[in-house]
Design a protein around this motif. Structure first.
Motif, PDB file in Angstrom:
ATOM      1  N   GLY A 178      -2.471   7.602  -4.275  1.00 35.13           N
ATOM      2  CA  GLY A 178      -2.198   8.480  -3.051  1.00 35.13           C
ATOM      3  C   GLY A 178      -3.409   8.687  -2.057  1.00 35.13           C
ATOM      4  O   GLY A 178      -3.026   8.652  -0.890  1.00 35.13           O
ATOM      5  N   LEU A 179      -4.480   8.933  -2.764  1.00 32.99           N
ATOM      6  CA  LEU A 179      -5.640   8.963  -1.707  1.00 32.99           C
ATOM      7  C   LEU A 179      -5.920   7.812  -1.077  1.00 32.99           C
ATOM      8  O   LEU A 179      -6.150   7.861   0.206  1.00 32.99           O
ATOM      9  N   LEU A 180      -5.909   6.662  -1.742  1.00 34.82           N
ATOM     10  CA  LEU A 180      -6.165   5.432  -0.795  1.00 34.82           C
ATOM     11  C   LEU A 180      -5.254   5.036   0.265  1.00 34.82           C
ATOM     12  O   LEU A 180      -5.598   4.659   0.914  1.00 34.82           O
ATOM     13  N   ALA A 181      -4.023   5.475  -0.066  1.00 31.49           N
ATOM     14  CA  ALA A 181      -2.800   5.159   0.903  1.00 31.49           C
ATOM     15  C   ALA A 181      -3.202   6.070   2.093  1.00 31.49           C
ATOM     16  O   ALA A 181      -2.973   5.763   3.061  1.00 31.49           O
ATOM     17  N   ARG A 182      -3.510   7.324   1.753  1.00 29.55           N
ATOM     18  CA  ARG A 182      -3.690   8.536   2.939  1.00 29.55           C
ATOM     19  C   ARG A 182      -5.053   8.224   3.845  1.00 29.55           C
ATOM     20  O   ARG A 182      -4.999   8.386   4.770  1.00 29.55           O
ATOM     21  N   TYR A 183      -5.930   7.755   2.978  1.00 31.12           N
ATOM     22  CA  TYR A 183      -7.340   7.752   3.713  1.00 31.12           C
ATOM     23  C   TYR A 183      -7.834   6.309   3.884  1.00 31.12           C
ATOM     24  O   TYR A 183      -8.959   6.166   4.271  1.00 31.12           O
ATOM     25  N   GLY A 184      -7.022   5.156   3.641  1.00 29.56           N
ATOM     26  CA  GLY A 184      -7.591   3.859   3.666  1.00 29.56           C
ATOM     27  C   GLY A 184      -7.445   3.557   5.260  1.00 29.56           C
ATOM     28  O   GLY A 184      -6.748   4.074   5.879  1.00 29.56           O
ATOM     29  N   THR A 185      -8.212   2.924   5.532  1.00 28.80           N
ATOM     30  CA  THR A 185      -8.500   1.990   6.911  1.00 28.80           C
ATOM     31  C   THR A 185      -7.288   1.256   7.117  1.00 28.80           C
ATOM     32  O   THR A 185      -6.488   0.792   6.186  1.00 28.80           O
TER      33      THR A 185
END
Length: 205
Positions: A192-199
């Motif tokens: 979830g974090l990677l999806a939200r804050y990924g470039t």
């Protein structure tokens, strides 16, 4: 052996074998020798100490091979092998398995402390290590760093509890499978974090 040295490509299968091979061989060696006692120079050593003595040069060899093949070692790899030599060597020298059991605690406390120090300075030291593998916005790196910092401290506490309260066999199983699984689960739950804050580039990949 710094992070600034250009890294050469290493076959993923070979890299995995070099990273996990020593742990797997330690476990296999312990299973085979755990009930045996060896008399060396007039001193008796149980199987755990003998396997620890074999594990130290194995870690040095595999870490050296990784350096030779890739042209670099991360600071985490260097710290790990130094602590293996230090605490493993103390266990063998003093014929006391407790020192080697403390080694994961020291490793996770060190990693957690380094990440925590960076957070106090408003920086993500995790980003310096993993930026090539993950593409996150700055706020994402800070959140992931805080989570991993807390996770490392939790692993240190867990290791202390297991080796102090449970049998050596239970600790070996925990070290071989429990800690590895815990790290895998931690990163798997960060989707979830990677999806939200990924470039944008990361999301496309």
């Amino acid at each position: 052996m710094t992070d600034r040295t250009p890294e050469k490509k290493v076959n993923p299968g070979l890299k995995l074998a070099l990273e996990l091979g020593p742990v797997a061989l330690f476990f296999a060696g312990y299973v085979m020798l755990k009930d045996r006692v060896f008399s060396i120079g007039g001193t008796e050593y149980d199987g755990f100490i003998v396997v620890t003595a074999l594990f130290i040069p194995l870690m040095l060899v595999t870490t050296g091979l990784m350096w030779w093949l890739s042209g670099k070692l991360s600071k985490m790899q260097v710290a790990t092998v130094v602590l293996v030599v230090l605490f493993g060597g103390m266990s063998v020298w003093l014929n006391d398995e407790r020192f080697f059991k403390m080694k994961p605690t020291m490793i996770y406390l060190l990693f957690g402390a380094v990440l925590g120090f960076g957070l106090l300075r408003g920086q993500s030291y995790l980003r310096l290590v993993m930026e090539e593998a993950l593409a996150l916005r700055p706020e994402g790196w800070m959140i992931l760093t805080r989570r991993l910092c807390a996770f490392f401290f939790a692993l240190a506490v867990a290791n202390e509890a297991v080796w102090r309260l449970m049998s050596t066999e239970a600790w070996v199983n925990f070290k071989t499978f429990g800690l590895t699984a815990a790290l895998f689960v931690f990163f798997m739950t960060q989707g979830g974090l990677l999806a939200r804050y990924g470039t944008e580039d990361e999301k496309k990949e």
